[in-house]
Design a protein around this motif. Structure first.
Motif, PDB file in Angstrom:
ATOM      1  N   ILE A 156       0.824  -1.210   0.000  1.00 56.97           N
ATOM      2  CA  ILE A 156       0.000   0.000   0.000  1.00 56.97           C
ATOM      3  C   ILE A 156       0.859   1.263   0.000  1.00 56.97           C
ATOM      4  O   ILE A 156       0.698   2.120  -0.877  1.00 56.97           O
ATOM      5  N   PRO A 157       1.802   1.436   0.971  1.00 58.66           N
ATOM      6  CA  PRO A 157       2.668   2.628   0.876  1.00 58.66           C
ATOM      7  C   PRO A 157       3.550   2.620  -0.353  1.00 58.66           C
ATOM      8  O   PRO A 157       3.820   3.683  -0.932  1.00 58.66           O
ATOM      9  N   PHE A 158       4.007   1.439  -0.801  1.00 57.37           N
ATOM     10  CA  PHE A 158       4.818   1.367  -2.014  1.00 57.37           C
ATOM     11  C   PHE A 158       4.053   1.955  -3.197  1.00 57.37           C
ATOM     12  O   PHE A 158       4.576   2.808  -3.931  1.00 57.37           O
ATOM     13  N   SER A 159       2.826   1.488  -3.394  1.00 54.36           N
ATOM     14  CA  SER A 159       2.047   1.940  -4.550  1.00 54.36           C
ATOM     15  C   SER A 159       1.652   3.407  -4.424  1.00 54.36           C
ATOM     16  O   SER A 159       1.686   4.162  -5.407  1.00 54.36           O
ATOM     17  N   ILE A 186      10.052  -0.443  -8.370  1.00 53.45           N
ATOM     18  CA  ILE A 186       8.767  -0.566  -7.675  1.00 53.45           C
ATOM     19  C   ILE A 186       7.744  -1.410  -8.436  1.00 53.45           C
ATOM     20  O   ILE A 186       7.050  -2.228  -7.810  1.00 53.45           O
ATOM     21  N   PRO A 187       7.567  -1.289  -9.767  1.00 52.09           N
ATOM     22  CA  PRO A 187       6.590  -2.167 -10.433  1.00 52.09           C
ATOM     23  C   PRO A 187       6.864  -3.651 -10.205  1.00 52.09           C
ATOM     24  O   PRO A 187       5.931  -4.416  -9.919  1.00 52.09           O
ATOM     25  N   LEU A 221       5.905  -4.548  -6.692  1.00 51.61           N
ATOM     26  CA  LEU A 221       4.458  -4.652  -6.514  1.00 51.61           C
ATOM     27  C   LEU A 221       3.920  -5.962  -7.073  1.00 51.61           C
ATOM     28  O   LEU A 221       3.003  -6.561  -6.496  1.00 51.61           O
ATOM     29  N   TYR A 222       4.467  -6.422  -8.212  1.00 52.70           N
ATOM     30  CA  TYR A 222       4.076  -7.737  -8.730  1.00 52.70           C
ATOM     31  C   TYR A 222       4.369  -8.825  -7.688  1.00 52.70           C
ATOM     32  O   TYR A 222       3.580  -9.756  -7.495  1.00 52.70           O
ATOM     33  N   LEU A 223       5.510  -8.679  -7.027  1.00 50.22           N
ATOM     34  CA  LEU A 223       5.895  -9.652  -6.001  1.00 50.22           C
ATOM     35  C   LEU A 223       4.918  -9.600  -4.826  1.00 50.22           C
ATOM     36  O   LEU A 223       4.453 -10.629  -4.338  1.00 50.22           O
ATOM     37  N   PHE A 224       4.609  -8.375  -4.353  1.00 56.86           N
ATOM     38  CA  PHE A 224       3.740  -8.226  -3.195  1.00 56.86           C
ATOM     39  C   PHE A 224       2.307  -8.675  -3.497  1.00 56.86           C
ATOM     40  O   PHE A 224       1.665  -9.316  -2.663  1.00 56.86           O
ATOM     41  N   LEU A 284      14.660   4.420  -2.541  1.00 60.00           N
ATOM     42  CA  LEU A 284      13.833   4.335  -3.745  1.00 60.00           C
ATOM     43  C   LEU A 284      12.468   4.981  -3.544  1.00 60.00           C
ATOM     44  O   LEU A 284      11.817   5.363  -4.511  1.00 60.00           O
ATOM     45  N   LEU A 285      12.024   5.103  -2.294  1.00 61.71           N
ATOM     46  CA  LEU A 285      10.678   5.588  -2.029  1.00 61.71           C
ATOM     47  C   LEU A 285      10.621   7.078  -1.704  1.00 61.71           C
ATOM     48  O   LEU A 285       9.763   7.790  -2.227  1.00 61.71           O
ATOM     49  N   PHE A 286      11.533   7.558  -0.858  1.00 63.67           N
ATOM     50  CA  PHE A 286      11.374   8.901  -0.322  1.00 63.67           C
ATOM     51  C   PHE A 286      11.926  10.026  -1.209  1.00 63.67           C
ATOM     52  O   PHE A 286      11.193  10.986  -1.477  1.00 63.67           O
TER      53      PHE A 286
END
Length: 323
Positions: A31-34, A80-81, A84-87, A283-285
Motif C-alpha cells: 500500500i505505501p509502495f504503490s 517498484i513495479p 508490486l508484482y511480487l507483493f 527508492l521511495l522517499f
C-alpha cells in the motif's frame, strides 16, 4: 543490456523474496509502495510538464530540476513495479539477464543523480558568487552538456558491474532476500571468490559518493565565504533561500543512499528485513520529496504549478498567483 553473456549454468531464474520475515505482510506493505510511487510519478511528471510548457522556466536551474525528475522517475520505475508484482501476485521469479539489467539501471541512475546534485551545487555557487556572469557561464546548452557527461560517467562506471557478474558462475541457490537486484545481494550468490566484484563496488562507491560530496562541500565552502562578506541582511536571506532547496534535496539523497550502503556493507549483525527496508528508503522517499521541496521553496515554479492546477480544477480561470 539484454545481451549479457550468460553461461549455461546461470540460465535458471533468480527468486526475489521481498522483505524477509515479513512475507505475510507483503500485501499491506504494497500500500505505501504503490501510493508513494503514484504520487512521485504525478509530482515529477507535473514538474516536467510545467517546465516544458512555460517559456519563462526554460533556464539552467529548471533544466537541472527536469534532469533530477527524470532520474527520480527512472529510479523508482526500475524497481517498484516489479516489487508490486511480487507483493500482489507472489511473482518472485526474475531472469538472470533481467536481474542484471535492473541492477545496472538502479546503480546507474544513482550515479547520475549524484552528478546532477554536483552540477546543482555549482549552479548555486555561480548564482551567488558570480551573479553578473551567471547567464554567460551557465547556459542551457552548457547544462545539457554537463548532464550528458554525467550520464556517460554513470554508464561507464556501472556497466562493468553486471558484466563482471555475468561471466561468473552462481551458486545453486538463486534466492535473493531482497525486493530488487542490488549489487551486493547478487554478488553474495557467486560461487567462488568475488573479491574483484566487491572491490570494484567499493571503488565506485568511494569515487562517486565521496568525490561528489567533496565537490559539493567545496562549492558550499566558497558560497559560505561569499555569504560572510555580504553585509546586507536582505542579501543574506536571498542567498540562503537560493540554497535551501538544494541542501534539503542533497541531504535526503545522500543520507538515504549512505544509510543503505553502510547497512549493506557493515551491518552484518542486523536482520535481513532491516537491510532491505533501508535499501527501499532510497527508492521511495527522494523521488516523492524532491519535486515537493522544490515546488514549495521555488516561488516561480510554485506559481506556475498553481496556475495549471487552478485551470484544471476551475476551467474558467485564466491565471493564478500562489500565496
Amino acid at each position: 543490456m539484454a545481451a549479457f553473456n550468460l553461461t549455461p549454468s546461470n540460465t535458471s531464474p533468480f527468486i526475489l523474496m521481498g522483505i524477509p520475515g515479513l512475507e505475510a505482510a507483503h500485501i499491506w506493505i504494497s500500500i505505501p509502495f504503490s501510493m508513494f510511487y503514484i504520487i512521485s510519478l504525478f509530482a515529477n511528471f507535473m514538474l516536467l510538464f510545467v517546465v516544458g510548457k512555460e517559456q519563462t522556466l526554460h533556464k539552467p536551474k529548471y533544466l537541472l530540476l527536469c534532469m533530477l525528475a527524470l532520474t527520480d522517475i527512472g529510479m523508482s520505475t526500475s524497481v517498484i513495479p516489479k516489487a508490486l508484482y511480487l507483493f500482489w501476485f507472489n511473482l518472485k521469479g526474475i531472469t538472470v539477464g533481467g536481474c542484471l539489467t535492473q541492477m545496472f539501471f538502479v546503480h546507474m541512475v544513482t550515479v547520475m543523480q549524484s552528478a546532477i546534485l554536483v552540477i546543482m551545487a555549482f549552479d548555486r555557487y555561480v548564482a551567488i558568487c558570480n551573479p553578473l556572469r551567471y547567464s554567460t557561464i551557465l547556459t542551457n546548452a552548457r547544462i545539457a552538456k554537463l548532464g550528458l557527461v554525467g550520464l556517460i560517467r554513470a554508464v561507464l562506471f556501472i556497466l562493468p558491474l553486471p558484466l563482471l557478474l555475468s561471466r561468473q558462475p552462481f551458486c545453486a541457490n538463486h534466492i535473493i532476500p531482497h525486493t530488487y537486484c542490488e549489487h551486493m545481494a547478487v554478488t553474495k550468490m557467486l560461487h567462488g571468490n568475488f573479491t574483484v566484484n566487491r572491490t570494484y563496488g567499493l571503488v565506485i562507491a568511494f569515487v562517486v559518493i565521496w568525490l561528489d560530496l567533496m565537490l559539493i562541500v567545496l562549492s558550499y565552502g566558497l558560497i559560505i565565504r561569499a555569504f560572510l562578506r555580504i553585509s546586507s541582511k536582505k542579501a543574506h536571506q536571498k542567498a540562503l533561500s537560493t540554497c535551501t532547496a538544494h541542501i534539503c534535496v542533497m541531504l535526503m539523497s545522500y543520507m538515504t543512499c549512505l544509510l543503505s550502503y553502510l547497512t549493506q556493507r557493515f551491518g552484518q549483525g542486523l536482520a535481513s528485513n532491516v537491510h532491505v527496508t533501508f535499501a527501499n528508503f532510497y527508492l521511495l522517499f527522494p523521488p516523492i520529496l524532491n519535486p515537493i521541496v522544490y515546488g514549495i521553496k521555488t516561488k516561480e515554479l510554485r506559481d506556475k504549478v498553481g496556475k495549471y492546477i487552478c485551470r484544471s480544477l476551475l476551467p474558467g480561470a485564466t491565471d493564478f498567483k500562489a500565496v
